[in-house]
Write a protein that holds these residues in place. Structure first.
Motif, short mmCIF file in Angstrom:
data_model
loop_
_atom_site.label_atom_id
_atom_site.label_comp_id
_atom_site.label_asym_id
_atom_site.label_seq_id
_atom_site.Cartn_x
_atom_site.Cartn_y
_atom_site.Cartn_z
N VAL A 1 0.76 -1.24 -0.01
CA VAL A 1 -0.05 -0.19 0.07
C VAL A 1 0.73 1.45 -0.04
CG1 VAL A 1 -1.92 -1.12 1.06
CG2 VAL A 1 -0.06 0.08 2.39
N TYR A 2 2.01 1.21 0.45
CA TYR A 2 2.94 2.65 0.51
C TYR A 2 3.91 2.71 -0.75
CZ TYR A 2 0.61 2.87 4.96
OH TYR A 2 -0.21 2.97 6.08
N ALA A 3 3.85 3.67 -1.37
CA ALA A 3 4.66 4.01 -2.24
C ALA A 3 6.19 3.89 -2.31
CB ALA A 3 4.15 5.35 -3.13
N ASP A 4 6.44 4.19 -0.75
CA ASP A 4 7.99 4.16 -0.60
C ASP A 4 8.54 2.74 -0.03
OD1 ASP A 4 6.57 4.05 2.04
OD2 ASP A 4 7.69 6.04 2.57
N ALA A 5 7.49 1.76 0.13
CA ALA A 5 7.80 0.21 0.55
C ALA A 5 8.64 -0.38 -0.40
CB ALA A 5 6.48 -0.08 0.88
N TYR A 6 9.85 -0.66 -0.18
CA TYR A 6 10.59 -1.76 -0.78
C TYR A 6 10.96 -2.60 0.44
CZ TYR A 6 11.00 1.70 -4.46
OH TYR A 6 10.71 2.58 -5.37
N GLU A 7 11.18 -4.01 0.15
CA GLU A 7 11.38 -4.88 1.15
C GLU A 7 12.48 -4.60 2.07
OE1 GLU A 7 10.65 -9.46 0.47
OE2 GLU A 7 12.65 -9.18 0.82
N TRP A 8 13.57 -3.93 1.68
CA TRP A 8 14.80 -3.84 2.67
C TRP A 8 14.31 -2.73 3.65
CZ3 TRP A 8 16.31 1.43 3.49
CH2 TRP A 8 16.09 2.32 2.48
N VAL A 9 13.28 -1.84 3.44
CA VAL A 9 13.08 -0.90 4.44
C VAL A 9 11.81 -1.31 5.12
CG1 VAL A 9 11.77 0.52 2.73
CG2 VAL A 9 12.58 1.66 4.95
N GLU A 10 10.79 -1.95 4.41
CA GLU A 10 9.59 -2.30 4.73
C GLU A 10 9.69 -3.32 5.91
OE1 GLU A 10 6.43 -5.38 5.02
OE2 GLU A 10 7.80 -5.36 3.71
N HIS A 11 10.39 -4.74 5.61
CA HIS A 11 10.49 -5.86 6.47
C HIS A 11 11.01 -5.49 7.98
CE1 HIS A 11 9.20 -9.03 4.01
NE2 HIS A 11 9.96 -9.84 4.32
N PRO A 12 12.02 -4.73 8.01
CA PRO A 12 12.64 -4.45 9.36
C PRO A 12 11.56 -3.72 10.10
CG PRO A 12 14.44 -4.27 7.95
CD PRO A 12 13.15 -4.38 7.03
N ASN A 13 11.19 -2.59 9.55
CA ASN A 13 10.28 -1.70 10.21
C ASN A 13 8.84 -2.32 10.66
OD1 ASN A 13 10.98 1.06 10.48
ND2 ASN A 13 11.39 0.99 8.29
N VAL A 14 8.38 -3.14 9.89
CA VAL A 14 7.21 -3.63 9.94
C VAL A 14 7.28 -4.99 10.99
CG1 VAL A 14 5.08 -4.99 9.24
CG2 VAL A 14 5.90 -2.89 7.90
N LEU A 15 8.01 -6.07 10.46
CA LEU A 15 8.37 -7.35 11.18
C LEU A 15 9.08 -7.24 12.73
CD1 LEU A 15 8.86 -9.50 8.23
CD2 LEU A 15 6.96 -9.52 9.74
N GLY A 16 10.06 -6.11 12.55
CA GLY A 16 10.80 -5.87 13.67
C GLY A 16 10.24 -4.93 14.72
N MET A 17 10.18 -3.60 14.16
CA MET A 17 9.77 -2.64 15.07
C MET A 17 8.27 -2.49 15.28
SD MET A 17 10.07 1.42 14.40
CE MET A 17 10.10 2.68 15.86
N SER A 18 7.58 -2.66 14.40
CA SER A 18 5.84 -2.43 14.46
C SER A 18 5.37 -3.69 15.06
CB SER A 18 5.28 -2.11 13.15
OG SER A 18 4.00 -2.30 13.22
N GLN A 19 5.87 -4.81 14.62
CA GLN A 19 5.09 -6.41 15.01
C GLN A 19 5.78 -7.03 16.14
OE1 GLN A 19 1.79 -6.76 14.11
NE2 GLN A 19 2.30 -4.75 13.55
N PHE A 20 7.14 -6.56 16.38
CA PHE A 20 7.96 -7.06 17.50
C PHE A 20 7.96 -8.67 17.06
CE2 PHE A 20 9.41 -8.51 21.70
CZ PHE A 20 10.20 -7.33 21.93
N ALA A 21 7.91 -9.06 15.94
CA ALA A 21 7.84 -10.34 15.41
C ALA A 21 9.11 -11.25 15.32
CB ALA A 21 7.44 -10.64 13.87
N ASP A 22 10.46 -10.31 15.63
CA ASP A 22 11.80 -10.57 15.58
C ASP A 22 11.86 -11.11 17.20
OD1 ASP A 22 11.77 -8.14 16.60
OD2 ASP A 22 13.70 -7.89 15.34
N GLY A 23 10.99 -10.87 17.88
CA GLY A 23 11.35 -10.98 19.67
C GLY A 23 12.41 -10.03 20.01
N GLY A 24 12.47 -8.90 19.46
CA GLY A 24 13.35 -7.90 20.13
C GLY A 24 14.91 -7.90 19.42
N ARG A 25 15.10 -8.40 18.36
CA ARG A 25 16.40 -8.35 17.78
C ARG A 25 16.46 -6.81 17.39
NH1 ARG A 25 21.27 -10.20 17.04
NH2 ARG A 25 22.07 -10.19 14.81
N LEU A 26 15.57 -6.39 16.83
CA LEU A 26 15.61 -4.92 16.41
C LEU A 26 15.32 -3.67 17.28
CD1 LEU A 26 14.94 -3.38 12.63
CD2 LEU A 26 13.97 -2.43 14.65
#
Length: 536
Positions: A395-420
């Motif tokens: 949905v976001y025009a600035d979203a590429y996987e290199w910036v979206e994955h860590p921001n969403v899976l790491g920061m937003s969803q804490f899906a990495d368990g706190g690695r980021l």
């Protein structure tokens, strides 16, 4: 002897390493509009228009500079549909004897490039992307030397590396590194004086809009107000507009949200940065110059530069450090489907409705709408993080996987368990009420935890803490919310759990419309839909 120089859709920079030092007479620049890139997730219409139009404009600029450009359009009947297929065709057309390319920004594309030498039988020179400030080997060395990968220490290293806002090698301007405490004001009473700079589509962009409306008509989003910069000249005009009109108040209000004010004091430069029309260093130097001229306060300029050389570079390094495993993380074991309102915007939660509307209309929402409204809700509700990541990538025009994955899976969803991140970015309705005016017009009462009109964020927040206590109790930054939870009586806890369960049950099966159509389409493939990298 012809060198093929493939340039990808996020490498639209005249200073690109593969162009520097190459001989115009013996080189062919290859630019490719390929179906695989438009449909591996069903990108927002505006995102596709932005990239294709920017590519076409960039190709014309290269031709004007004397480069021979082999340009493959999306509607070319012989288009193979993939980067690898088009490179192979280009070698044949131009008797290519070698390939010179800058490393890709995304893991899956870099993996494909890595196989070209064996496939084509020609030398392949892969160059570092030096548009970024921190080379990846330097980031990996920094990460290897740290027990905890805290962005702040990386950011200070970046300040020393660039000299931005530095009085000496180890003394920051103003005597401190970070002015974030000054950048958390609630929304201003008045909107900015005018809307930010917009760029009316020219003939090239209008041609691309017609192509996208025809070929991708079922994709999310609207093109009714498309006005993004598609050339470096336009991007620099937007940068100048931001520095003059919005940077002075950006710092103070960078976390604020105001209903219907889609951009407030934000720059909207991320689309231009992420496709290469601007470089981070030129953006930072423009902001720093405004500070030295006395036209922008230090808290605003430092906060902006921290996003550029701190967070953006840190996120890129974390992506390459953690891939490919980052795609599969799910620390909380969340499995709930993404609710339909993420696509339709139809919800009584005013904050979510306005954030989705902004996303649909502009392929944009600022970082607090993304993190503390839409991302926060998804994590509290237990949404499958892979579906959340796919949605953000779409949905976001600035979203590429290199910036979206860590921001969403790491920061937003804490899906990495706190690695980021050091703690989950979880919040109740109180945070949204403090930082926005959304709650004033919402049918839900932000002060209530239970009841028919209680703000859903409140019960979901405490229920999130309750059901994930075993995983979060040991987090040193979570002791205070758990201390508060433990002061609640058993009956209060039971009411909260029941309230959250009733609300979550109302989300079950709540994707009969656009979201289900999206999933079915991506699973079936085809010209318009293609296939999703994960959720299909």
């Amino acid at each position: 002897m012809t060198t093929i120089i493939p340039i990808l859709g996020d490498q639209l920079s005249h200073g690109l390493a593969s162009l520097r030092g190459s001989d115009l007479a013996s080189s062919v620049v290859l630019m490719m509009e390929v179906a695989e890139e438009t449909t591996y997730v069903r990108h927002h219409k505006a995102k596709i228009v932005l990239i294709l139009s920017a590519m076409r404009h960039f190709a014309e600029e290269l031709r004007g500079a004397g480069w021979q450009v082999d340009y493959v359009r999306l509607d070319d009947p012989d288009n193979s549909g993939s980067f690898t297929g088009e490179v192979e065709r280009c070698i044949g057309r131009n008797e290519g004897s070698s390939i010179r390319i800058v490393e890709a920004g995304e893991w899956r594309v870099q993996q494909a490039i890595g196989g070209w030498r064996d496939r084509f039988g020609v030398p392949v020179e892969i160059l570092s992307d030096d548009r970024f400030i921190c080379p990846l080997p330097d980031f990996f060395a920094w990460a290897a030397s740290r027990r905890e990968l805290v962005m702040e220490s990386f950011y200070r290293q970046q300040r020393r590396r660039t000299g931005l806002l530095m009085e000496s090698d180890d003394t920051p301007v103003g005597g401190q590194w970070n002015f974030d405490k000054d950048n958390r004001a609630p929304p201003p009473r008045q909107r900015p004086l005018r809307e930010p700079r917009r760029f009316a589509p020219d003939e090239t962009t209008r041609e691309v809009i017609a192509l996208v409306e025809g070929r991708f008509r079922h994709h999310f989003g609207t093109l009714d107000s498309f006005a993004l910069p598609v050339t470096a000249e336009q991007a620099r005009a937007l940068l100048a507009d931001f520095v003059e009109e919005r940077l002075p108040r950006f710092g103070t209000y960078q976390d604020a949200m105001l209903e219907g004010a889609d951009f407030l004091y934000h720059s909207r430069l991320s689309t231009s940065l992420n496709c290469g029309l601007l470089t981070p260093i030129e953006v930072c130097e423009a902001a720093e110059a405004a500070y030295h001229r006395g036209e922008a306060p230090l808290n605003a300029v430092e906060g902006f530069i921290r996003q550029m050389i701190g967070w953006r570079e840190y996120i890129r390094g974390m992506y390459w450090l953690e891939m490919p495993g980052l795609s599969e993380v799910n620390f909380f074991g969340n499995r709930r489907d993404l609710p339909d309102f993420y696509w339709t915007g139809t919800t009584d939660m005013a904050c979510c409705a306005d954030s989705v509307r902004n996303t649909r209309d502009n392929a944009y929402a600022h970082h607090i709408q993304r993190l503390m409204v839409l991302g926060n809700f998804a994590m509290l509700a237990g949404i499958d993080p892979a579906q959340v990541a796919d949605w953000y990538l779409v949905v976001y025009a600035d979203a590429y996987e290199w910036v979206e994955h860590p921001n969403v899976l790491g920061m937003s969803q804490f899906a990495d368990g706190g690695r980021l991140g050091t703690k989950p970015y979880a919040g109740s309705g109180a945070y949204i009420n403090k930082m926005s005016n959304y709650c004033k017009g919402c049918r839900f009462d932000v002060k209530k935890r239970v009841g028919e009109d209680a703000c859903p964020f409140n019960a979901l927040y405490w229920d999130f803490l309750d059901r994930n206590e075993a995983k979060l109790r040991g987090n040193r930054r979570m002791w205070q919310p758990y201390a508060t939870w433990n002061r609640f009586g058993d009956s209060t806890k039971s009411e909260i759990r029941a309230q959250a369960r009733r609300f979550l049950d109302s989300l079950e099966g709540a994707a009969p419309g656009w979201a289900r159509a999206y999933s079915a389409a991506t699973a079936s493939g085809g010209e318009e839909t293609g296939k999703s990298g994960r959720s299909g």
